[in-house]
Design an enzyme around this catalytic site. Sequence first.
Site, mmCIF file in Angstrom:
data_model
loop_
_atom_site.group_PDB
_atom_site.id
_atom_site.type_symbol
_atom_site.label_atom_id
_atom_site.label_comp_id
_atom_site.label_asym_id
_atom_site.label_seq_id
_atom_site.Cartn_x
_atom_site.Cartn_y
_atom_site.Cartn_z
ATOM 1 N N SER A 165 -2.247 0.051 -8.251
ATOM 2 C CA SER A 165 -2.640 0.279 -6.864
ATOM 3 C C SER A 165 -4.136 0.043 -6.657
ATOM 4 O O SER A 165 -4.595 -1.092 -6.796
ATOM 5 C CB SER A 165 -2.220 1.692 -6.439
ATOM 6 O OG SER A 165 -2.392 1.884 -5.059
ATOM 7 N N ASP A 338 8.246 -0.263 -1.782
ATOM 8 C CA ASP A 338 6.869 0.212 -1.918
ATOM 9 C C ASP A 338 6.220 0.234 -0.543
ATOM 10 O O ASP A 338 6.029 -0.809 0.081
ATOM 11 C CB ASP A 338 6.088 -0.706 -2.863
ATOM 12 C CG ASP A 338 4.759 -0.131 -3.291
ATOM 13 O OD1 ASP A 338 4.147 0.604 -2.487
ATOM 14 O OD2 ASP A 338 4.331 -0.408 -4.420
ATOM 15 N N HIS A 369 6.105 3.453 -4.652
ATOM 16 C CA HIS A 369 4.765 3.155 -5.167
ATOM 17 C C HIS A 369 4.419 4.016 -6.380
ATOM 18 O O HIS A 369 4.018 3.502 -7.427
ATOM 19 C CB HIS A 369 3.740 3.367 -4.057
ATOM 20 C CG HIS A 369 2.402 2.760 -4.334
ATOM 21 N ND1 HIS A 369 2.200 1.401 -4.459
ATOM 22 C CD2 HIS A 369 1.169 3.330 -4.500
ATOM 23 C CE1 HIS A 369 0.923 1.157 -4.700
ATOM 24 N NE2 HIS A 369 0.276 2.311 -4.737
#
Length: 393
Positions: A165, A338, A369
């Site tokens: 991320s 996600d 996620h």
Amino acid sequence: MKNLAGLILLAAASLGISPHPLANKRTPQIIAYYGYPVEVHLVTTEDGYILELHRIPHGIKEPQNSTSPRPPILLQHCLLCSSAEFVMNTPDKALAYLLADSGYDVWMGNVRGNTYSKNHVSLSPRQKEFWQFSWAEMGYYDLPAIIDYVLDKTQAEDLYYVGFSMGTTIFWAMMNDRPEYNQKVRCMVGMGPVAYVGNAKGPLARASSQVVLIESLANFFGRYEFLSFGVLMDKVMGFACDERVFTSALCRNILFRMTGSNEKQLNKEFLPVFLTNTPAGTSVWTVTHYLQEIKSGNFQRYDYGEELNQQKYNSKYPPKYDLSKVVVPVALFSSENDWLAAPKDVEQLRLELPNVVYHKVVADPMFTHLDFVWAKDADQLVYKHVLKILAIF
């Protein structure tokens, strides 16, 4: 709030329920709990922030005095996260242990402002000036400092990099600003990769339309740090989110509201461990930088407003990052469910990166996620493929 927390802890004691043994434990303590060697290192950035790194120098079965070469690999965490994300599972499941047992010298970074990196050579976290950064500064200062430190300590020419991320966002930003670092990274793996976020869903996406108001309110009330709970609240979470307690359902629902639901992959046993380590805190600007990008649809520098932009960038508008400067081999891992690294945004990223050597969409259509670091089956759905890619380079 403190009175309520005290009542919850008192109730826990009266019921005779003890928290998970790893709840409220810091990353080095979690690693040591499973018998792995662990080291703590401090790195000072060019602008004075002191970052704490955590290292697993070798696997659990390898002798400490082994001289066999072990390539360094750097794991970099997500927004509101810390190095703990990579060790909050059993050793046969968590990425850091799997890498250590596969022959890598594992380093885990912590960027400015999180639980482990709240020190500075001259500023205090109580000062507004300490928190005047976003992920742009993490890419320009923190990540280069961490990479240089790891290479210096290991005497390696380059390292492997796994970003999750925001750990990918700051990587792209670093390569834009300091393209010479392409020579210091052998291969980059991006899990839940984030550059563009125009198609993001969930609370962050809904908040993006109010980003100017959020910044103004934060300044008005003098709130420059975002979501750092503190010791007392972490203790409460360690009890309240235990699967043996009825309030654990509330913890799950809050989590699913934030990141999307994937009940079958939620490791309920480790939920108190997750939520006493995450959120790990950051600056308000780090969050609002993403909100700006959701609103604009661009991958760009921080938008200070036209007047300050003119002073900082010599332009009314913040410059866009150039992904063509990321020439290191890149492997991407994404998922259909996600909310933060949405499929359309990942595809735009993939098309603009010049050297994507692999892209895998996780087989589980409900994979969220945070599943990239928290899912029960992340080892089979993601990590075994990561290990195969790393072995090629």
